[in-house]
Structures are given as structure tokens and as C-alpha cells.
Design an enzyme around this catalytic site. Structure first.
Site, mmCIF file in Angstrom:
data_model
loop_
_atom_site.group_PDB
_atom_site.id
_atom_site.type_symbol
_atom_site.label_atom_id
_atom_site.label_comp_id
_atom_site.label_asym_id
_atom_site.label_seq_id
_atom_site.Cartn_x
_atom_site.Cartn_y
_atom_site.Cartn_z
ATOM 1 N N LYS A 185 -6.131 7.150 0.026
ATOM 2 C CA LYS A 185 -6.016 8.506 0.593
ATOM 3 C C LYS A 185 -5.997 9.579 -0.498
ATOM 4 O O LYS A 185 -5.866 9.278 -1.688
ATOM 5 C CB LYS A 185 -4.781 8.584 1.499
ATOM 6 N N ARG A 226 -1.101 -0.955 5.137
ATOM 7 C CA ARG A 226 -2.469 -0.926 5.676
ATOM 8 C C ARG A 226 -3.407 -0.590 4.522
ATOM 9 O O ARG A 226 -3.312 0.507 3.955
ATOM 10 C CB ARG A 226 -2.551 0.137 6.764
HETATM 11 N N1 LIG Z 1 -0.618 3.275 11.485
HETATM 12 C C1 LIG Z 1 -1.517 3.926 10.694
HETATM 13 N N2 LIG Z 1 -2.817 3.929 11.063
HETATM 14 C C2 LIG Z 1 -3.687 4.586 10.254
HETATM 15 N N3 LIG Z 1 -5.019 4.769 10.392
HETATM 16 C C3 LIG Z 1 -5.414 5.513 9.342
HETATM 17 S S1 LIG Z 1 -7.055 5.997 9.150
HETATM 18 C C4 LIG Z 1 -7.015 7.100 7.802
HETATM 19 C C5 LIG Z 1 -7.088 8.512 8.271
HETATM 20 C C6 LIG Z 1 -6.913 9.399 7.078
HETATM 21 C C7 LIG Z 1 -7.846 9.315 6.043
HETATM 22 C C8 LIG Z 1 -7.669 10.123 4.919
HETATM 23 C C9 LIG Z 1 -6.593 10.985 4.853
HETATM 24 S S2 LIG Z 1 -6.365 11.962 3.432
HETATM 25 N N4 LIG Z 1 -6.958 13.398 3.700
HETATM 26 O O1 LIG Z 1 -4.955 12.051 3.169
HETATM 27 O O2 LIG Z 1 -7.122 11.305 2.374
HETATM 28 C C10 LIG Z 1 -5.684 11.082 5.897
HETATM 29 C C11 LIG Z 1 -5.848 10.267 7.025
HETATM 30 N N5 LIG Z 1 -4.393 5.824 8.506
HETATM 31 C C12 LIG Z 1 -3.286 5.242 9.088
HETATM 32 C C13 LIG Z 1 -1.905 5.224 8.722
HETATM 33 O O3 LIG Z 1 -1.451 5.777 7.688
HETATM 34 N N6 LIG Z 1 -1.052 4.537 9.576
#
Ligand SMILES: Nc1nc2[nH]c(SCCc3ccc(S(N)(=O)=O)cc3)nc2c(=O)[nH]1
Length: 267
Positions: free
Chosen positions: A205, A240
Site C-alpha cells: 500500500k 493479507r
Molecule cells: N480486510 C481487508 N480487506 C482488504 N482488501 C483490500 S484491497 C486494497 C485496497 C487499497 C489499495 C491501496 C490503498 S493505498 N492508497 O493506501 O495504497 C488502499 C486500499 N485491502 C484490505 C484490507 O486492508 N483489509
């Protein structure tokens, strides 16, 4: 928990997994590398991601879920907020619902999880992936995340979901800026203290990129492993991750170091 994106715009692997075959190969690879759970998501929830229709989400998800459930002997988590997807996924063998809206996205989601008696991960987010990054100002993000998770837990318990079916997750990168993510990470113990297994998703991330200076998401492996070790050290039961082999190797070494003398079997 190994990440299996079946979205065309997934933020970190460029959506290579779209074909069933490619997804199955990646699932088998993560299993061979030591993943304990596979998380399959057909709707990208990264900031700004577009909504996916029910029809499209099912079209992407079900063939992959069916193939993986048949070929890979691991529990499968499905990353969805739609009750109809939960029900279809459950019928094809999904073992955990990973709903980034904590069962608030679909009015039928809570009832569905109760009826299916399936474990669910409750994650903190404000708004939706489409608009969540506009709303990242908190007076006390740790208190707000803890209160949110407590409220969602109470709601699920009141609806009849047994305690052992619940996991919690502070939602890194969801409606959180760098400062908020760092505060949440430094206070992970506060959430672990709620008394439920905690899932943490930091892998590749933006905060890993900011802290490591690594632009390309798929190159943030060592930083993601470091974050996973910190998370497990501070109470996470599930991490994850995209890079299963590296994280499993690091956790194996870390667990050996962490065990007291008495726990190590005499040679
Ligand atoms: N339980 C749970 N499920 C999840 N699914 C995802 S998908 C990632 C979505 C995303 C990508 C990138 C950034 S960023 N802008 O911070 O790089 C934020 C969110 N993540 C999680 C998480 O954490 N828990």
C-alpha cells in the site's frame, strides 16, 4: 492470507489474474508458498475504484472461485460487500466474507451472514472506495476506528452472529492518510484488545511506498514484509499479503526468535 485479485484494475498486479487459468495458477503458487487462506476479490476497493455491477462481479468471481475451491485445499475468503455475491460464493465453498464496508454496504448483507452462519471480517472505512480519500480528517483516528469496530461487533452479535465468527480489521488505506495509517499502526494493540482476531492489510500500500521510497507497488516486498512482522508482533492474527513466500519465510524465522527457550523442543 494471499491476495488473488480478479479485477482489471487491481492496484498492485495490474489485473494479470483475469483469466481463470492465470488466477488458478496464482492460487496454486500461493498455496505452495505457504498461504493459509486465499482472498479473492472481483471488485477493486482501492481509492477511486469504480463500482462494479452485481452481474459483472459474479461473472468475474464465480468461475475463479469454483476452480480454486476445486483445486486448492485452502479456506477461501471473498472480498465483497454484496449479499447476493456472498450467497453465491458461499454456495461454491467460500469460508470467510471479507466485507470492507463491515456489512453496511448492502442492507441484506448482515441477514445473509447470519443465515449462512459464515465467518466475516469487519473492516473500518468511511464512505466508499470511490470517495473515502476525501474524508481523512480525524480528531482521534484510533478512538474512531475502535468505536466503529465496537459498534459493528455489537450489531453483529445482536443479530445473532456467534463471537467466533467475527474478525476485525482497522482498514489501512481506507479513508486514512499517511498520518492516520501510522497512528493506527502504532496503536494496533488497542484493536487487538477488543477480543477478536485481527486481520491487517498493509501489503504494497501507499504508506509502504512513502516510507520505503519505492514507487512501483509490486517492488514494495521487503517493506510489506516488515509491516507484516510489526502487525503480527502487535496482535494481528491474519496478514493479507501479495508476497506470500517472502512473508511466510519472515514469519517462520520471526516465530522461532519470539518463542521462549522453554517452548523450543530440546534437540
Ligand atoms: N480486510 C481487508 N480487506 C482488504 N482488501 C483490500 S484491497 C486494497 C485496497 C487499497 C489499495 C491501496 C490503498 S493505498 N492508497 O493506501 O495504497 C488502499 C486500499 N485491502 C484490505 C484490507 O486492508 N483489509
Amino acid at each position: 492470507m494471499g491476495v488473488l485479485n480478479v479485477t482489471p484494475d487491481s492496484f498492485s498486479d495490474g489485473g494479470r489474474c483475469l483469466s481463470v487459468d492465470a488466477a488458478l495458477k496464482r492460487a496454486q503458487k500461493m498455496w505452495a508458498e505457504g498461504a493459509a487462506i486465499l482472498d479473492i476479490g472481483a471488485e477493486s476497493t482501492r481509492p477511486g475504484a469504480p463500482e462494479v455491477t452485481l452481474k459483472e462481479e459474479l461473472r468475474r468471481l464465480l468461475p475463479v472461485l469454483e476452480a480454486v475451491a476445486a483445486e486448492v485445499p485452502l479456506p477461501i475468503s471473498v472480498d465483497t460487500s454484496k449479499a447476493a455475491v456472498m450467497r453465491a460464493a458461499w454456495s461454491l465453498g467460500a469460508g470467510l466474507m471479507n466485507d470492507v464496508t463491515a456489512l453496511r454496504g448492502d442492507p441484506l448483507a448482515l441477514r445473509t451472514v447470519v443465515d449462512l452462519d459464515i465467518p466475516v471480517c469487519l473492516m473500518h472505512m468511511r464512505g466508499t472506495p470511490r470517495n473515502m480519500q476525501r474524508d481523512t480528517a480525524y480528531t482521534d483516528v484510533v478512538a474512531e476506528v475502535r468505536d466503529f469496530l465496537s459498534e459493528r461487533i455489537a450489531c453483529c452479535l445482536a443479530a445473532g452472529i456467534p463471537r467466533q465468527r467475527l474478525l476485525i480489521d482497522p482498514g489501512f488505506g481506507f479513508a486514512k492518510n499517511l498520518a492516520a495509517n501510522r497512528r493506527v499502526l502504532r496503536h494496533l494493540d488497542a484493536f487487538a484488545g477488543l477480543g477478536f482476531p485481527m486481520l491487517v492489510g498493509l501489503s504494497r500500500k501507499r504508506m509502504i511506498g512513502e516510507w520505503s521510497g519505492v514507487e512501483e507497488a509490486s517492488a514494495r516486498v521487503a517493506g510489506s514484509v516488515a509491516a507484516a512482522l510489526w502487525a503480527v508482533e502487535h496482535g494481528a492474527s491474519v496478514v493479507r499479503v501479495h508476497d506470500v513466500a517472502e512473508t511466510v519465510q519472515a514469519l517462520r524465522v520471526w516465530h522461532r526468535m519470539r518463542q521462549g527457550e522453554e517452548e523450543i523442543h530440546p534437540d
